[in-house]
Scaffold this motif. Structure first.
Motif, PDB file in Angstrom:
ATOM      1  N   GLY A  25       0.836  -1.104  -0.131  1.00  0.00           N
ATOM      2  CA  GLY A  25      -0.112  -0.060   0.167  1.00  0.00           C
ATOM      3  C   GLY A  25       0.935   1.055   0.027  1.00  0.00           C
ATOM      4  O   GLY A  25       1.745   1.176  -0.733  1.00  0.00           O
ATOM      5  N   VAL A  26       0.677   2.812   0.363  1.00  0.00           N
ATOM      6  CA  VAL A  26       1.317   3.621   0.993  1.00  0.00           C
ATOM      7  C   VAL A  26       1.200   4.132   2.013  1.00  0.00           C
ATOM      8  O   VAL A  26      -0.264   3.939   2.575  1.00  0.00           O
ATOM      9  CB  VAL A  26       0.549   4.605  -0.219  1.00  0.00           C
ATOM     10  CG1 VAL A  26       0.683   4.076  -1.881  1.00  0.00           C
ATOM     11  CG2 VAL A  26      -1.041   4.908  -0.505  1.00  0.00           C
ATOM     12  N   VAL A  27       1.906   5.395   2.660  1.00  0.00           N
ATOM     13  CA  VAL A  27       1.651   5.914   3.041  1.00  0.00           C
ATOM     14  C   VAL A  27       1.370   7.066   2.968  1.00  0.00           C
ATOM     15  O   VAL A  27       2.739   7.770   2.808  1.00  0.00           O
ATOM     16  CB  VAL A  27       2.330   5.240   4.643  1.00  0.00           C
ATOM     17  CG1 VAL A  27       2.648   6.355   5.954  1.00  0.00           C
ATOM     18  CG2 VAL A  27       2.227   3.925   4.641  1.00  0.00           C
ATOM     19  N   ALA A  28       1.120   8.180   3.550  1.00  0.00           N
ATOM     20  CA  ALA A  28       1.720   9.344   2.893  1.00  0.00           C
ATOM     21  C   ALA A  28       1.943  10.427   4.728  1.00  0.00           C
ATOM     22  O   ALA A  28       0.467   9.787   5.454  1.00  0.00           O
ATOM     23  CB  ALA A  28       0.421  10.638   1.952  1.00  0.00           C
ATOM     24  N   LEU A  29       2.431  10.925   4.846  1.00  0.00           N
ATOM     25  CA  LEU A  29       2.474  11.868   6.634  1.00  0.00           C
ATOM     26  C   LEU A  29       3.246  13.134   6.581  1.00  0.00           C
ATOM     27  O   LEU A  29       3.470  13.721   5.025  1.00  0.00           O
ATOM     28  CB  LEU A  29       3.605  11.211   7.275  1.00  0.00           C
ATOM     29  CG  LEU A  29       3.600   9.837   7.090  1.00  0.00           C
ATOM     30  CD1 LEU A  29       4.746   8.651   6.677  1.00  0.00           C
ATOM     31  CD2 LEU A  29       3.485   9.243   9.050  1.00  0.00           C
ATOM     32  N   GLU A  30       2.172  13.890   6.985  1.00  0.00           N
ATOM     33  CA  GLU A  30       3.154  15.381   7.534  1.00  0.00           C
ATOM     34  C   GLU A  30       3.809  15.667   8.390  1.00  0.00           C
ATOM     35  O   GLU A  30       2.474  15.198   9.724  1.00  0.00           O
ATOM     36  CB  GLU A  30       1.905  16.760   6.830  1.00  0.00           C
ATOM     37  CG  GLU A  30       2.361  17.779   6.673  1.00  0.00           C
ATOM     38  CD  GLU A  30       1.260  18.764   6.287  1.00  0.00           C
ATOM     39  OE1 GLU A  30       1.115  20.171   6.365  1.00  0.00           O
ATOM     40  OE2 GLU A  30      -0.072  18.818   6.147  1.00  0.00           O
ATOM     41  N   TYR A  31       4.820  16.129   8.799  1.00  0.00           N
ATOM     42  CA  TYR A  31       5.376  15.875  10.435  1.00  0.00           C
ATOM     43  C   TYR A  31       6.001  17.814   9.998  1.00  0.00           C
ATOM     44  O   TYR A  31       6.212  18.616   9.636  1.00  0.00           O
ATOM     45  CB  TYR A  31       6.734  15.578  10.113  1.00  0.00           C
ATOM     46  CG  TYR A  31       6.746  14.341  10.075  1.00  0.00           C
ATOM     47  CD1 TYR A  31       6.544  13.709  11.370  1.00  0.00           C
ATOM     48  CD2 TYR A  31       6.908  13.277   8.873  1.00  0.00           C
ATOM     49  CE1 TYR A  31       6.930  11.964  11.250  1.00  0.00           C
ATOM     50  CE2 TYR A  31       7.219  11.822   9.248  1.00  0.00           C
ATOM     51  CZ  TYR A  31       6.845  11.128  10.005  1.00  0.00           C
ATOM     52  OH  TYR A  31       7.265   9.716  10.058  1.00  0.00           O
ATOM     53  N   ASP A  32       4.778  18.175  11.381  1.00  0.00           N
ATOM     54  CA  ASP A  32       5.006  19.640  11.642  1.00  0.00           C
ATOM     55  C   ASP A  32       6.044  20.194  12.070  1.00  0.00           C
ATOM     56  O   ASP A  32       6.824  21.216  12.682  1.00  0.00           O
ATOM     57  CB  ASP A  32       3.625  20.127  12.620  1.00  0.00           C
ATOM     58  CG  ASP A  32       2.309  19.881  11.807  1.00  0.00           C
ATOM     59  OD1 ASP A  32       2.332  20.189  10.681  1.00  0.00           O
ATOM     60  OD2 ASP A  32       1.852  19.016  12.851  1.00  0.00           O
ATOM     61  N   GLU A  33       6.747  19.351  12.810  1.00  0.00           N
ATOM     62  CA  GLU A  33       8.025  18.830  13.953  1.00  0.00           C
ATOM     63  C   GLU A  33       9.095  17.623  13.736  1.00  0.00           C
ATOM     64  O   GLU A  33       8.516  17.123  13.357  1.00  0.00           O
ATOM     65  CB  GLU A  33       7.115  19.500  15.142  1.00  0.00           C
ATOM     66  CG  GLU A  33       6.908  20.929  15.466  1.00  0.00           C
ATOM     67  CD  GLU A  33       6.707  20.444  17.055  1.00  0.00           C
ATOM     68  OE1 GLU A  33       7.392  20.015  18.155  1.00  0.00           O
ATOM     69  OE2 GLU A  33       5.208  21.510  17.845  1.00  0.00           O
ATOM     70  N   SER A  34      10.212  17.989  13.666  1.00  0.00           N
ATOM     71  CA  SER A  34      11.037  16.895  13.427  1.00  0.00           C
ATOM     72  C   SER A  34      12.598  17.337  13.795  1.00  0.00           C
ATOM     73  O   SER A  34      12.481  18.008  13.920  1.00  0.00           O
ATOM     74  CB  SER A  34      10.960  15.985  11.752  1.00  0.00           C
ATOM     75  OG  SER A  34      11.712  16.903  11.126  1.00  0.00           O
ATOM     76  N   PRO A  35      13.798  16.595  13.647  1.00  0.00           N
ATOM     77  CA  PRO A  35      14.527  17.225  14.083  1.00  0.00           C
ATOM     78  C   PRO A  35      15.184  17.180  12.702  1.00  0.00           C
ATOM     79  O   PRO A  35      16.151  18.533  13.263  1.00  0.00           O
ATOM     80  CB  PRO A  35      15.581  15.968  14.162  1.00  0.00           C
ATOM     81  CG  PRO A  35      14.604  15.042  14.982  1.00  0.00           C
ATOM     82  CD  PRO A  35      13.579  15.149  14.392  1.00  0.00           C
ATOM     83  N   CYS A  36      14.887  17.224  11.875  1.00  0.00           N
ATOM     84  CA  CYS A  36      15.409  17.773   9.939  1.00  0.00           C
ATOM     85  C   CYS A  36      13.865  19.369  10.091  1.00  0.00           C
ATOM     86  O   CYS A  36      13.901  19.886   9.383  1.00  0.00           O
ATOM     87  CB  CYS A  36      15.469  17.342   9.498  1.00  0.00           C
ATOM     88  SG  CYS A  36      14.336  16.499   9.142  1.00  0.00           S
ATOM     89  N   GLY A  37      13.025  19.778  10.753  1.00  0.00           N
ATOM     90  CA  GLY A  37      12.129  20.325  10.153  1.00  0.00           C
ATOM     91  C   GLY A  37      10.846  20.112   9.788  1.00  0.00           C
ATOM     92  O   GLY A  37      10.468  18.632   9.564  1.00  0.00           O
ATOM     93  N   ALA A  79      15.506  16.304   5.204  1.00  0.00           N
ATOM     94  CA  ALA A  79      14.616  14.963   5.353  1.00  0.00           C
ATOM     95  C   ALA A  79      15.050  13.826   4.788  1.00  0.00           C
ATOM     96  O   ALA A  79      15.368  13.316   5.235  1.00  0.00           O
ATOM     97  CB  ALA A  79      13.450  15.139   5.696  1.00  0.00           C
ATOM     98  N   ALA A  80      15.455  14.410   4.049  1.00  0.00           N
ATOM     99  CA  ALA A  80      16.622  13.178   2.616  1.00  0.00           C
ATOM    100  C   ALA A  80      17.966  12.837   3.274  1.00  0.00           C
ATOM    101  O   ALA A  80      17.342  11.473   3.410  1.00  0.00           O
ATOM    102  CB  ALA A  80      16.058  13.730   1.641  1.00  0.00           C
ATOM    103  N   GLU A  81      18.296  13.481   3.918  1.00  0.00           N
ATOM    104  CA  GLU A  81      20.167  12.550   4.770  1.00  0.00           C
ATOM    105  C   GLU A  81      19.240  12.259   5.463  1.00  0.00           C
ATOM    106  O   GLU A  81      20.618  10.909   5.794  1.00  0.00           O
ATOM    107  CB  GLU A  81      20.362  14.173   4.677  1.00  0.00           C
ATOM    108  CG  GLU A  81      20.976  15.132   3.479  1.00  0.00           C
ATOM    109  CD  GLU A  81      22.128  17.066   3.337  1.00  0.00           C
ATOM    110  OE1 GLU A  81      22.378  17.047   4.267  1.00  0.00           O
ATOM    111  OE2 GLU A  81      22.276  17.062   2.499  1.00  0.00           O
ATOM    112  N   ILE A  82      18.618  12.241   5.924  1.00  0.00           N
ATOM    113  CA  ILE A  82      18.395  11.981   7.465  1.00  0.00           C
ATOM    114  C   ILE A  82      17.584  10.107   7.440  1.00  0.00           C
ATOM    115  O   ILE A  82      18.132   9.112   7.765  1.00  0.00           O
ATOM    116  CB  ILE A  82      17.642  12.368   8.487  1.00  0.00           C
ATOM    117  CG1 ILE A  82      18.431  13.512   9.793  1.00  0.00           C
ATOM    118  CG2 ILE A  82      16.724  11.808   9.622  1.00  0.00           C
ATOM    119  CD1 ILE A  82      17.428  14.677  10.034  1.00  0.00           C
TER     120      ILE A  82
END
Length: 94
Positions: free
Chosen positions: A36-48, A83-86
């Motif tokens: 399947g697929v998962v779509a997420l939106e992070y408001d806060e994370s270590p990389c913004g 985010a890509a680097e992490i």
């Protein structure tokens, strides 16, 4: 943030390069697995804040932790370079 998961039965790929890494076993029945697929939106994370889209390649079981079952992400896309680097460092995905 937000979260969307759309599970789907997917055919197990015949091409071995599309299968999960050897550290896990793909769980399947009659040539199909749960993807399947998962779509997420992070408001806060270590990389913004960032958005993430994951193609789930199948249901897997860990070979090192008996009984640990989860979804294997065969493709991962993120909306920012930090985010890509992490994700590359943490998950080993491009």
């Amino acid at each position: 943030g937000g979260f969307l998961f759309a599970p789907k039965l997917v055919k197990v790929p015949e091409d071995e390069s599309l299968l999960p890494p050897p550290t896990v076993s793909l769980l399947s029945l009659f040539g199909y697995t749960l993807g399947g697929v998962v779509a997420l939106e992070y408001d806060e994370s270590p990389c913004g804040p960032y958005r993430e889209y994951v193609t789930m390649g199948g249901l897997v079981m860990s070979k090192s932790t008996f009984g640990a079952i989860g979804q294997w992400g065969s493709r991962l896309f993120v909306s920012t370079e930090p985010a890509a680097e992490i994700c590359q460092d943490l998950w080993g995905v491009p």
